[in-house]
Write a protein that holds these residues in place. Structure first.
Motif, PDB file in Angstrom:
ATOM      1  N   ASN A  82       0.829  -1.211   0.000  1.00 55.85           N
ATOM      2  CA  ASN A  82       0.000   0.000   0.000  1.00 55.85           C
ATOM      3  C   ASN A  82       0.861   1.257   0.000  1.00 55.85           C
ATOM      4  N   PHE A  83       1.949   1.224   0.778  1.00 57.87           N
ATOM      5  CA  PHE A  83       2.861   2.376   0.791  1.00 57.87           C
ATOM      6  C   PHE A  83       3.449   2.606  -0.602  1.00 57.87           C
ATOM      7  N   ALA A  84       3.935   1.542  -1.230  1.00 59.63           N
ATOM      8  CA  ALA A  84       4.542   1.665  -2.551  1.00 59.63           C
ATOM      9  C   ALA A  84       3.540   2.213  -3.567  1.00 59.63           C
ATOM     10  N   SER A  85       2.313   1.731  -3.520  1.00 59.01           N
ATOM     11  CA  SER A  85       1.281   2.219  -4.449  1.00 59.01           C
ATOM     12  C   SER A  85       0.988   3.691  -4.211  1.00 59.01           C
ATOM     13  N   ALA A  86       0.835   4.071  -2.944  1.00 53.52           N
ATOM     14  CA  ALA A  86       0.538   5.465  -2.612  1.00 53.52           C
ATOM     15  C   ALA A  86       1.700   6.375  -2.986  1.00 53.52           C
ATOM     16  N   LEU A  87       2.905   5.909  -2.763  1.00 55.53           N
ATOM     17  CA  LEU A  87       4.087   6.708  -3.096  1.00 55.53           C
ATOM     18  C   LEU A  87       4.153   6.977  -4.594  1.00 55.53           C
ATOM     19  N   PHE A  88       4.028   5.943  -5.379  1.00 54.32           N
ATOM     20  CA  PHE A  88       4.142   6.102  -6.828  1.00 54.32           C
ATOM     21  C   PHE A  88       2.966   6.889  -7.402  1.00 54.32           C
ATOM     22  N   ALA A  89       1.801   6.792  -6.771  1.00 54.96           N
ATOM     23  CA  ALA A  89       0.623   7.521  -7.248  1.00 54.96           C
ATOM     24  C   ALA A  89       0.596   8.971  -6.763  1.00 54.96           C
ATOM     25  N   GLY A  90       1.558   9.353  -5.933  1.00 52.12           N
ATOM     26  CA  GLY A  90       1.601  10.728  -5.433  1.00 52.12           C
ATOM     27  C   GLY A  90       0.567  11.017  -4.379  1.00 52.12           C
ATOM     28  N   GLN A  91       0.193  10.012  -3.597  1.00 57.68           N
ATOM     29  CA  GLN A  91      -0.864  10.166  -2.598  1.00 57.68           C
ATOM     30  C   GLN A  91      -0.342  10.379  -1.182  1.00 57.68           C
ATOM     31  N   ILE A  92       0.955  10.603  -1.038  1.00 60.62           N
ATOM     32  CA  ILE A  92       1.519  10.860   0.287  1.00 60.62           C
ATOM     33  C   ILE A  92       1.861  12.338   0.369  1.00 60.62           C
ATOM     34  N   PHE A  93       1.248  13.022   1.318  1.00 59.77           N
ATOM     35  CA  PHE A  93       1.438  14.459   1.484  1.00 59.77           C
ATOM     36  C   PHE A  93       2.918  14.767   1.706  1.00 59.77           C
ATOM     37  N   GLY A  94       3.420  15.753   1.001  1.00 55.95           N
ATOM     38  CA  GLY A  94       4.793  16.198   1.172  1.00 55.95           C
ATOM     39  C   GLY A  94       5.820  15.422   0.368  1.00 55.95           C
ATOM     40  N   ILE A  95       5.366  14.475  -0.455  1.00 58.86           N
ATOM     41  CA  ILE A  95       6.274  13.677  -1.275  1.00 58.86           C
ATOM     42  C   ILE A  95       5.853  13.816  -2.735  1.00 58.86           C
ATOM     43  N   LYS A  96       6.808  14.102  -3.580  1.00 57.17           N
ATOM     44  CA  LYS A  96       6.499  14.215  -5.000  1.00 57.17           C
ATOM     45  C   LYS A  96       7.416  13.284  -5.781  1.00 57.17           C
TER      46      LYS A  96
END
Length: 110
Positions: A82-96
């Motif tokens: 789930n973290f990897a999916s959210a990271l790559f999809a740009g769904q984690i605040f403060g991470i681009k």
């Protein structure tokens, strides 16, 4: 490297799959591999805590385990996915993360 990778200790049954990255190691290496732009570390600290390794929260001086038993269970592995999916999809605040960085040029696709 050849000596290390072909040694009997490296290939032993006791060493096979005995090390899995901790949540902290997994998150930080993911950010490095993706060359992510980080503007808010609080969101990352929260994600690491959700994966089971709250920063600076281990009471014992020995720290978090360095072997796979602690980190390889169904909940932990699902959290990592789930973290990897959210990271790559740009769904984690403060991470681009910019996926276009990994796209091959048109000339290389032919």
């Amino acid at each position: 490297m050849e000596t290390l990778l072909l040694s009997k200790e490296f290939l032993s049954e006791g060493a096979w799959r005995s090390k899995v990255k901790s949540p902290f190691e997994m998150v930080t290496s993911s950010l490095r591999a993706l060359n992510a732009d980080v503007t808010d570390t609080a969101a990352l600290a929260q994600r690491i805590a959700e994966l089971g390794q709250p920063l600076y929260a281990k009471v014992e001086p020995t720290g978090y385990p360095n072997t796979s038993e602690r980190w390889t269970n169904s909940l932990g592995l699902l959290g990592r996915m789930n973290f990897a999916s959210a990271l790559f999809a740009g769904q984690i605040f403060g991470i681009k993360v910019i996926p276009m960085r990994w796209r091959r040029p048109e000339s290389a696709r032919q």
